[in-house]
Scaffold this motif. Structure first.
Motif, PDB file in Angstrom:
ATOM      1  N   ILE A   1       0.840  -1.196   0.000  1.00 30.59           N
ATOM      2  CA  ILE A   1       0.000   0.000   0.000  1.00 30.59           C
ATOM      3  C   ILE A   1       0.879   1.252   0.000  1.00 30.59           C
ATOM      4  O   ILE A   1       0.597   2.217  -0.706  1.00 30.59           O
ATOM      5  CB  ILE A   1      -0.938  -0.011   1.231  1.00 30.59           C
TER       6      ILE A   1
ATOM      7  N   ARG B   1       0.658   4.140  -2.800  1.00 28.66           N
ATOM      8  CA  ARG B   1       0.371   5.547  -2.461  1.00 28.66           C
ATOM      9  C   ARG B   1       1.483   6.470  -2.958  1.00 28.66           C
ATOM     10  O   ARG B   1       1.215   7.545  -3.490  1.00 28.66           O
ATOM     11  CB  ARG B   1       0.259   5.702  -0.940  1.00 28.66           C
TER      12      ARG B   1
ATOM     13  N   THR C   1      -4.489  -7.079  10.329  1.00 34.82           N
ATOM     14  CA  THR C   1      -5.192  -7.549  11.533  1.00 34.82           C
ATOM     15  C   THR C   1      -6.616  -7.863  11.082  1.00 34.82           C
ATOM     16  O   THR C   1      -7.069  -7.334  10.070  1.00 34.82           O
ATOM     17  CB  THR C   1      -5.221  -6.454  12.620  1.00 34.82           C
TER      18      THR C   1
ATOM     19  N   THR D   1     -10.182  -7.402  10.276  1.00 36.90           N
ATOM     20  CA  THR D   1     -10.871  -6.116  10.167  1.00 36.90           C
ATOM     21  C   THR D   1     -12.056  -6.065  11.123  1.00 36.90           C
ATOM     22  O   THR D   1     -12.819  -7.025  11.243  1.00 36.90           O
ATOM     23  CB  THR D   1     -11.314  -5.831   8.715  1.00 36.90           C
TER      24      THR D   1
ATOM     25  N   THR E   1     -13.980  -3.243  11.002  1.00 37.84           N
ATOM     26  CA  THR E   1     -14.832  -2.229  10.380  1.00 37.84           C
ATOM     27  C   THR E   1     -15.493  -2.810   9.136  1.00 37.84           C
ATOM     28  O   THR E   1     -14.823  -3.409   8.303  1.00 37.84           O
ATOM     29  CB  THR E   1     -14.006  -0.990  10.008  1.00 37.84           C
TER      30      THR E   1
ATOM     31  N   THR F   1     -16.730  -3.215   1.658  1.00 38.09           N
ATOM     32  CA  THR F   1     -15.600  -2.932   2.551  1.00 38.09           C
ATOM     33  C   THR F   1     -14.285  -2.902   1.779  1.00 38.09           C
ATOM     34  O   THR F   1     -13.498  -1.965   1.907  1.00 38.09           O
ATOM     35  CB  THR F   1     -15.550  -3.971   3.692  1.00 38.09           C
TER      36      THR F   1
ATOM     37  N   SER G   1     -14.133   0.093  -0.619  1.00 41.80           N
ATOM     38  CA  SER G   1     -13.879   1.366   0.071  1.00 41.80           C
ATOM     39  C   SER G   1     -12.403   1.444   0.481  1.00 41.80           C
ATOM     40  O   SER G   1     -11.766   2.497   0.375  1.00 41.80           O
ATOM     41  CB  SER G   1     -14.860   1.559   1.228  1.00 41.80           C
ATOM     42  N   LYS G   2     -11.824   0.320   0.928  1.00 37.17           N
ATOM     43  CA  LYS G   2     -10.387   0.310   1.244  1.00 37.17           C
ATOM     44  C   LYS G   2      -9.557   0.678  -0.006  1.00 37.17           C
ATOM     45  O   LYS G   2      -8.678   1.540   0.059  1.00 37.17           O
ATOM     46  CB  LYS G   2      -9.965  -1.095   1.720  1.00 37.17           C
TER      47      LYS G   2
ATOM     48  N   HIS H   1      -9.724   4.261  -0.907  1.00 36.22           N
ATOM     49  CA  HIS H   1      -8.920   5.107  -0.018  1.00 36.22           C
ATOM     50  C   HIS H   1      -7.428   5.017  -0.346  1.00 36.22           C
ATOM     51  O   HIS H   1      -6.675   5.947  -0.102  1.00 36.22           O
ATOM     52  CB  HIS H   1      -9.146   4.713   1.440  1.00 36.22           C
ATOM     53  N   MET H   2      -7.019   3.870  -0.879  1.00 37.35           N
ATOM     54  CA  MET H   2      -5.600   3.708  -1.232  1.00 37.35           C
ATOM     55  C   MET H   2      -5.268   4.419  -2.538  1.00 37.35           C
ATOM     56  O   MET H   2      -4.257   5.089  -2.649  1.00 37.35           O
ATOM     57  CB  MET H   2      -5.276   2.214  -1.403  1.00 37.35           C
TER      58      MET H   2
ATOM     59  N   GLN I   1      -7.441   6.513  -4.372  1.00 34.29           N
ATOM     60  CA  GLN I   1      -8.071   7.831  -4.532  1.00 34.29           C
ATOM     61  C   GLN I   1      -8.251   8.209  -6.010  1.00 34.29           C
ATOM     62  O   GLN I   1      -7.789   9.262  -6.451  1.00 34.29           O
ATOM     63  CB  GLN I   1      -7.273   8.896  -3.770  1.00 34.29           C
TER      64      GLN I   1
ATOM     65  N   LEU J   1     -21.724   7.788   1.163  1.00 33.44           N
ATOM     66  CA  LEU J   1     -20.523   8.159   1.929  1.00 33.44           C
ATOM     67  C   LEU J   1     -19.752   9.305   1.289  1.00 33.44           C
ATOM     68  O   LEU J   1     -18.671   9.658   1.761  1.00 33.44           O
ATOM     69  CB  LEU J   1     -19.605   6.934   2.109  1.00 33.44           C
ATOM     70  N   ASN J   2     -20.317   9.894   0.213  1.00 28.62           N
ATOM     71  CA  ASN J   2     -19.675  11.048  -0.436  1.00 28.62           C
ATOM     72  C   ASN J   2     -18.254  10.749  -0.884  1.00 28.62           C
ATOM     73  O   ASN J   2     -17.370  11.610  -0.784  1.00 28.62           O
ATOM     74  CB  ASN J   2     -19.677  12.263   0.507  1.00 28.62           C
ATOM     75  N   LEU J   3     -18.036   9.522  -1.337  1.00 28.95           N
ATOM     76  CA  LEU J   3     -16.690   9.189  -1.830  1.00 28.95           C
ATOM     77  C   LEU J   3     -16.395  10.017  -3.076  1.00 28.95           C
ATOM     78  O   LEU J   3     -17.231  10.101  -3.985  1.00 28.95           O
ATOM     79  CB  LEU J   3     -16.601   7.688  -2.134  1.00 28.95           C
ATOM     80  N   PRO J   4     -15.219  10.640  -3.129  1.00 27.37           N
ATOM     81  CA  PRO J   4     -14.906  11.539  -4.256  1.00 27.37           C
ATOM     82  C   PRO J   4     -14.441  10.762  -5.483  1.00 27.37           C
ATOM     83  O   PRO J   4     -13.301  10.886  -5.910  1.00 27.37           O
ATOM     84  CB  PRO J   4     -13.812  12.438  -3.682  1.00 27.37           C
TER      85      PRO J   4
END
Lengths: 289, 289
Positions: free
Chosen positions: B7, B11, B102, B104, B106, B131, B134-135, B138-139, B141, B165-168
């Protein structure tokens, strides 16, 4: 300082900032009715960030039926004055319709750290918190977000969510601010009658007694139950206090322990009702080894 | 083309790209074993984006007990050749430990659009999908993410999540690709025996019959049950076919309807087992008014 009401405007302003600056964006999400505790978060954000974004939104999703969503205190004018004084750049004050234009069908849930404390007393509360904070993070896309440790379980939930969902944000936990007589600052303190306000001092006093107990315990050896009983007993000296919970858990895992030998940091966390007002407070302590 | 496993590296590379370019980042999340359907998503991403990121990750979270996580087909070498040919810039191939260091705690859950179809047949499946997506969002974007409409319910779930969730990110749904004889392309087709592969043609044939039925229905007036019966009946001509579901719903809401008068677009969606292999297919159709 700019005040924006829509997500589109918020995004546009942050995008413009990002385009023209290499500095970080710091974010302080709140439900408004700002006190010195919030101000300390804003000051921390100000000292570390190029752009400071404050959100003020009383999130219906995190209030249960019969809780105080409707009467939660609001004071826009005072909030803007506090924000201005703290050097905030952008205040985001969306309406409920702006945040939830349709009933949300997506929920972010965090398990384990939510099973005890307020997670047990307020079913669904932390789903509402995790969901709205993830929405706000997606809108603001901050580098750092600042949260008060008075809501220690909330901090644990957000940190778990950020870790599990790989949200590109650093969570900065900040110490609880207290009134001169020890009462933890809270927007809900305004609900208290003079008598309740006086008796509410047992909360911080009981936490101080827990600290003294540990400081004076030369062997560093005690059970969580001893500590729990000591704190509960002091709270019960206030005739108006109705204990919701007093728990002593390992920190930051928020798991029960029997004996101080098995842990390095603990939290004494409590929720107590005075009339209709439910207050929380906590103390995080190192265990001597 | 760069292949990255961590990751942090992913990034870093995307950050460098963003710093030096004003163009968009396009993302195609997959479980690998890439076929022409995936290639068409990558080509679409290539045509619209400055940077094309492909992820290959067989996500254990979206497989139920007894499903085919362990035997899900994998072919790294072939995948990299497909990616290279499609002009991918970055291939992200994380291990399970990299994605879930670990267990998850969430979960991102989407309700309503998940109550029927695969959401009913595969409990927990879409929690796992939402899930992990969404991960990944976030990685990476990304500005755009490309998904195939063969998994029409997955597209509905992701679109709902992004909205709530207003993900861009903009979701770009792409048409299903089919073999010459009509079978929808799927990594799972490789499981089929020669006989099963032949009989599996009833899926696309039955959807074609549904289309012909609607095209020939001059009044534009029919019930969902008529259509459902027509499709089921044709599938049952294949002796090896075991129907999991055949449903006719409004689209994109995925809600049941009685009569064609009440809707404008419908989906005929089906899941059918051949031996251990479960195939899905669907057809999205405008209703004449």
């Amino acid at each position: 300082m700019e005040v924006v009401q829509t997500i589109a405007e918020l995004r546009a302003r942050i995008k413009t900032y990002r385009r023209n600056n290499d500095q970080t964006v710091g974010f302080v999400p709140t439900m408004g009715f700002l006190h010195d505790g919030h101000a300390s978060l804003l000051q921390k954000a100000r000292s570390q960030s190029g752009l400071v974004v404050l959100s003020i939104f009383v999130n219906p999703l995190q209030f249960g039926p019969g809780e105080d969503f409707e009467r939660y205190p609001r004071n826009e004018e005072q909030d803007l004055a506090v924000a201005e004084a703290a050097g905030v750049d952008i205040v985001f004050m969306p309406s409920v319709d702006e945040m939830y234009p349709t009933p949300t069908r997506t929920t972010v849930s965090v398990s384990e750290v939510t099973t005890r404390l307020c997670g047990a007393s307020r079913p669904g509360h932390f789903d509402g918190v995790a969901t709205v904070v993830s929405k706000l993070f997606h809108m603001v896309q901050p580098d750092q977000a600042f949260f008060g440790l008075k809501d220690a379980q909330q901090v644990a939930v957000i940190e778990q969510m950020v870790q599990d969902l790989n949200l590109p944000v650093e969570i900065v936990p900040c110490p609880t601010l207290r009134e001169k007589d020890g009462l933890a600052m809270s927007s809900r303190n305004v609900y208290l009658s003079v008598e309740e306000r006086q008796q509410a001092l047992v909360l911080s006093q009981s936490l101080q007694q827990a600290k003294t107990f540990i400081d004076n315990n030369v062997s560093g050896s005690f059970t969580s139950e001893e500590l729990q009983r000591l704190v509960s007993k002091h709270i019960q000296t206030a005739p108006l206090a109705v204990i919701d919970y007093v728990e002593v858990l390992s920190y930051p895992t928020l798991e029960p322990f029997e004996h101080s030998h098995s842990i390095t940091t603990l939290i004494v966390a409590l929720a107590v009702k005075f009339g209709k007002t439910r207050l929380i407070d906590n103390l995080i302590l190192q265990v001597r080894k």
